[in-house]
Design a protein around this motif. Structure first.
Motif, mmCIF file in Angstrom:
data_model
loop_
_atom_site.group_PDB
_atom_site.id
_atom_site.type_symbol
_atom_site.label_atom_id
_atom_site.label_comp_id
_atom_site.label_asym_id
_atom_site.label_seq_id
_atom_site.Cartn_x
_atom_site.Cartn_y
_atom_site.Cartn_z
ATOM 1 N N ARG A 159 -56.145 93.341 37.172
ATOM 2 C CA ARG A 159 -54.914 93.403 37.973
ATOM 3 C C ARG A 159 -54.348 92.021 38.279
ATOM 4 O O ARG A 159 -53.144 91.856 38.400
ATOM 5 C CB ARG A 159 -55.183 94.125 39.308
ATOM 6 C CG ARG A 159 -55.504 95.602 39.137
ATOM 7 C CD ARG A 159 -55.232 96.357 40.425
ATOM 8 N NE ARG A 159 -53.867 96.156 40.911
ATOM 9 C CZ ARG A 159 -53.452 96.393 42.141
ATOM 10 N NH1 ARG A 159 -54.312 96.844 43.041
ATOM 11 N NH2 ARG A 159 -52.206 96.187 42.498
ATOM 12 N N LEU A 160 -55.216 91.034 38.464
ATOM 13 C CA LEU A 160 -54.736 89.731 38.929
ATOM 14 C C LEU A 160 -53.776 89.049 37.953
ATOM 15 O O LEU A 160 -52.762 88.491 38.402
ATOM 16 C CB LEU A 160 -55.920 88.829 39.284
ATOM 17 C CG LEU A 160 -55.564 87.432 39.811
ATOM 18 C CD1 LEU A 160 -54.648 87.522 41.023
ATOM 19 C CD2 LEU A 160 -56.834 86.653 40.160
ATOM 20 N N PRO A 161 -54.059 89.078 36.629
ATOM 21 C CA PRO A 161 -53.127 88.359 35.740
ATOM 22 C C PRO A 161 -51.683 88.842 35.902
ATOM 23 O O PRO A 161 -50.758 88.032 35.923
ATOM 24 C CB PRO A 161 -53.688 88.681 34.346
ATOM 25 C CG PRO A 161 -55.151 88.910 34.577
ATOM 26 C CD PRO A 161 -55.226 89.615 35.912
ATOM 27 N N GLN A 162 -51.517 90.128 36.077
ATOM 28 C CA GLN A 162 -50.154 90.651 36.256
ATOM 29 C C GLN A 162 -49.594 90.271 37.639
ATOM 30 O O GLN A 162 -48.441 89.874 37.768
ATOM 31 C CB GLN A 162 -50.172 92.162 36.084
ATOM 32 C CG GLN A 162 -48.768 92.756 35.986
ATOM 33 C CD GLN A 162 -48.785 94.267 36.138
ATOM 34 O OE1 GLN A 162 -49.814 94.914 35.939
ATOM 35 N NE2 GLN A 162 -47.645 94.829 36.491
ATOM 36 N N LEU A 163 -50.456 90.378 38.652
ATOM 37 C CA LEU A 163 -50.030 90.066 40.027
ATOM 38 C C LEU A 163 -49.599 88.597 40.136
ATOM 39 O O LEU A 163 -48.668 88.267 40.874
ATOM 40 C CB LEU A 163 -51.223 90.328 40.961
ATOM 41 C CG LEU A 163 -50.983 90.717 42.409
ATOM 42 C CD1 LEU A 163 -50.224 92.023 42.502
ATOM 43 C CD2 LEU A 163 -52.332 90.870 43.132
ATOM 44 N N ALA A 164 -50.303 87.721 39.412
ATOM 45 C CA ALA A 164 -50.046 86.281 39.511
ATOM 46 C C ALA A 164 -49.000 85.805 38.503
ATOM 47 O O ALA A 164 -48.597 84.633 38.544
ATOM 48 C CB ALA A 164 -51.346 85.507 39.299
ATOM 49 N N SER A 165 -48.561 86.680 37.667
ATOM 50 C CA SER A 165 -47.635 86.299 36.599
ATOM 51 C C SER A 165 -46.347 85.688 37.168
ATOM 52 O O SER A 165 -45.759 86.223 38.117
ATOM 53 C CB SER A 165 -47.334 87.551 35.759
ATOM 54 O OG SER A 165 -46.175 87.371 35.009
ATOM 55 N N GLY A 166 -45.923 84.563 36.609
ATOM 56 C CA GLY A 166 -44.686 83.916 37.081
ATOM 57 C C GLY A 166 -44.878 83.078 38.327
ATOM 58 O O GLY A 166 -43.909 82.530 38.848
ATOM 59 N N SER A 167 -46.118 82.973 38.834
ATOM 60 C CA SER A 167 -46.353 82.159 40.030
ATOM 61 C C SER A 167 -47.306 81.022 39.690
ATOM 62 O O SER A 167 -47.986 81.039 38.670
ATOM 63 C CB SER A 167 -46.954 83.020 41.145
ATOM 64 O OG SER A 167 -48.294 83.358 40.844
ATOM 65 N N LEU A 168 -47.357 80.029 40.574
ATOM 66 C CA LEU A 168 -48.357 78.970 40.468
ATOM 67 C C LEU A 168 -49.653 79.508 41.065
ATOM 68 O O LEU A 168 -49.699 79.876 42.235
ATOM 69 C CB LEU A 168 -47.880 77.742 41.250
ATOM 70 C CG LEU A 168 -48.852 76.564 41.306
ATOM 71 C CD1 LEU A 168 -49.063 75.968 39.916
ATOM 72 C CD2 LEU A 168 -48.347 75.503 42.269
ATOM 73 N N GLY A 169 -50.708 79.579 40.257
ATOM 74 C CA GLY A 169 -51.971 80.140 40.717
ATOM 75 C C GLY A 169 -52.913 79.062 41.215
ATOM 76 O O GLY A 169 -53.168 78.081 40.518
ATOM 77 N N LEU A 170 -53.442 79.221 42.418
ATOM 78 C CA LEU A 170 -54.318 78.217 43.021
ATOM 79 C C LEU A 170 -55.543 78.889 43.651
ATOM 80 O O LEU A 170 -55.434 79.981 44.218
ATOM 81 C CB LEU A 170 -53.561 77.443 44.116
ATOM 82 C CG LEU A 170 -52.267 76.737 43.703
ATOM 83 C CD1 LEU A 170 -51.564 76.174 44.949
ATOM 84 C CD2 LEU A 170 -52.546 75.627 42.700
ATOM 85 N N VAL A 171 -56.677 78.218 43.558
ATOM 86 C CA VAL A 171 -57.896 78.631 44.267
ATOM 87 C C VAL A 171 -58.304 77.497 45.188
ATOM 88 O O VAL A 171 -58.535 76.380 44.714
ATOM 89 C CB VAL A 171 -59.086 78.860 43.299
ATOM 90 C CG1 VAL A 171 -60.284 79.410 44.062
ATOM 91 C CG2 VAL A 171 -58.702 79.762 42.161
ATOM 92 N N ALA A 172 -58.398 77.774 46.465
ATOM 93 C CA ALA A 172 -58.891 76.745 47.394
ATOM 94 C C ALA A 172 -60.392 76.651 47.218
ATOM 95 O O ALA A 172 -61.115 77.633 47.413
ATOM 96 C CB ALA A 172 -58.533 77.128 48.825
ATOM 97 N N HIS A 173 -60.860 75.465 46.839
ATOM 98 C CA HIS A 173 -62.282 75.304 46.538
ATOM 99 C C HIS A 173 -62.628 73.823 46.696
ATOM 100 O O HIS A 173 -62.001 72.979 46.069
ATOM 101 C CB HIS A 173 -62.549 75.767 45.100
ATOM 102 C CG HIS A 173 -64.007 75.913 44.801
ATOM 103 N ND1 HIS A 173 -64.822 76.782 45.497
ATOM 104 C CD2 HIS A 173 -64.800 75.324 43.878
ATOM 105 C CE1 HIS A 173 -66.047 76.712 45.013
ATOM 106 N NE2 HIS A 173 -66.066 75.835 44.046
ATOM 107 N N PRO A 174 -63.624 73.510 47.538
ATOM 108 C CA PRO A 174 -63.978 72.101 47.698
ATOM 109 C C PRO A 174 -64.506 71.546 46.379
ATOM 110 O O PRO A 174 -65.094 72.285 45.592
ATOM 111 C CB PRO A 174 -65.099 72.116 48.750
ATOM 112 C CG PRO A 174 -65.268 73.517 49.197
ATOM 113 C CD PRO A 174 -64.530 74.411 48.265
ATOM 114 N N GLY A 175 -64.315 70.276 46.153
ATOM 115 C CA GLY A 175 -64.851 69.693 44.924
ATOM 116 C C GLY A 175 -63.952 68.618 44.368
ATOM 117 O O GLY A 175 -62.941 68.244 44.976
ATOM 118 N N ASP A 176 -64.336 68.165 43.200
ATOM 119 C CA ASP A 176 -63.711 67.001 42.602
ATOM 120 C C ASP A 176 -62.542 67.423 41.711
ATOM 121 O O ASP A 176 -62.589 67.293 40.498
ATOM 122 C CB ASP A 176 -64.781 66.252 41.784
ATOM 123 C CG ASP A 176 -64.283 64.893 41.337
ATOM 124 O OD1 ASP A 176 -63.289 64.409 41.925
ATOM 125 O OD2 ASP A 176 -64.890 64.335 40.406
#
Lengths: 235, 235
Positions: A159-176
């Motif tokens: 479901r997510l690929p369609q839901l996120a389609s046309g948007s900037l996709g981001l995951v908040a995740h600590p790290g480098d």
């Protein structure tokens, strides 16, 4: 309660509404309102405006209502959130509604305790109640859509690929990796993990669905604080 | 608890500490730690590093400690906050500490209920406890300074100009003025009002002390949410 929100069922005529319940108590005790007073009101999923208090009694209040203003714009955002612990869920639902998130997906994750899915706060009526408190706080009328996804993998793969389609996709995740971008105008799909964070497998699966990791700095924030901080920075 | 914070009094030698109290319970119940485990630790107002758990018993834990990393940088900020209601005060103290505010002034305002000043949560030991929870969350060791100012006018007239000197002074206040700036590197003095906001007299007095009003948009946020949103936007 910076806005008195009216349900469709409160209306007894096109411009008249009767209020009971929690809102009546608030009018009496917090607003210390009186007949003739003018109040800010809105209709759920409708317009906002003013009401005049025609009568205020112990059992009910009657309002003459004029609705002529649009609610504030929503953020161009779909927010995926690993299901937080129940006490935090209540506050986050209010925060999400008050900040103008139009669509929230509550998602499973490896570090979500299974017991969290048993909370009564996930019942639709309980979710709606918290959302309305957030809308009343912020002066908005539009209820966010809340989607519950108890299985991470099928949701993220199917479901997510369609839901996120046309948007900037981001995951908040600590790290480098890159810092969370600022002041965006474009649509965003943002995923925020549970306490303890996403596991690497989840970050990889979210990346396959088009969501790139971003970080907020070396401080580890509570989920509730992170939600607000990320939204305030993104938009 | 993402960082175990050690008090000076916990140290029995330069590199050994004994932990009891809440932190011991946390090691047993949440971390489910065992002798030999390695933990992130920090010394209050000192360095951070690693500890090895030499022994973990019902009554106490003994740690071998190596502190060699500086804590994260603080924000270049003095935050003035109209005293929030007690329940919110606790959470805000945690949030302020976790986000890296080095100095917080809790200030009176016309719309602060007088009873709020009676809360036991204003006792120095209670304030310190909430700040430590925030530092443990964010992995920081440096306690913020908290200043209590029960009288608005003398503080704003006599102390604030000096406190705000050399910084960009801002008052968060809804209305028809500039948007809150973003991504600043310079020092800031930011004043955030109570629920219901500053009264015009207070905005005028803060302006005389060099603090200019800025707004975050038409949504009215809870004080707690506004604090996080403003800090995330400013820095």
């Amino acid at each position: 309660m910076n806005l008195l929100l009216l349900e469709d069922s409160d209306f007894v005529a096109a411009d008249r509404a009767i209020v009971r319940d929690r809102r009546l108590v608030h009018l009496h005790e917090v607003h210390q309102a009186q007949s003739g007073d003018s109040l800010r009101v809105g209709r759920i999923d409708g317009l906002m405006g003013q009401a005049r208090l025609l009568r205020l009694e112990a059992a009910e209040a009657e309002l003459q209502v004029r609705l002529d203003q649009p609610p504030p714009a929503k953020l161009p955002l779909t927010l995926l959130l690993a299901l937080p612990r129940p006490k935090m869920l209540k506050r986050i639902l209010q925060t999400v509604a008050s900040m103008g998130v139009p669509r929230l997906v509550l998602l499973n994750s490896y570090r979500v305790e299974k017991s969290f899915w048993q909370t009564p706060f996930l019942h639709p009526a309980e979710i709606r109640e918290q959302l309305i408190l957030g809308l009343e706080q912020a002066r908005d009328t539009q209820l966010p859509e809340v989607i519950i996804e108890k299985r991470f993998k099928p949701f993220v793969e199917d479901r997510l690929p369609q839901l996120a389609s046309g948007s900037l996709g981001l995951v908040a995740h600590p790290g480098d990796h890159g810092a969370c971008p600022r002041a965006l105008a474009q649509p965003v799909t943002l995923a925020i993990g549970p306490e303890g964070g996403w596991i690497p497998y989840e970050v990889d699966k979210l990346a396959e669905a088009g969501l790139a990791p971003v970080q907020l700095g070396e401080r580890i924030l509570r989920v509730e604080t992170a939600v607000t901080a990320l939204l305030a920075r993104l938009f």
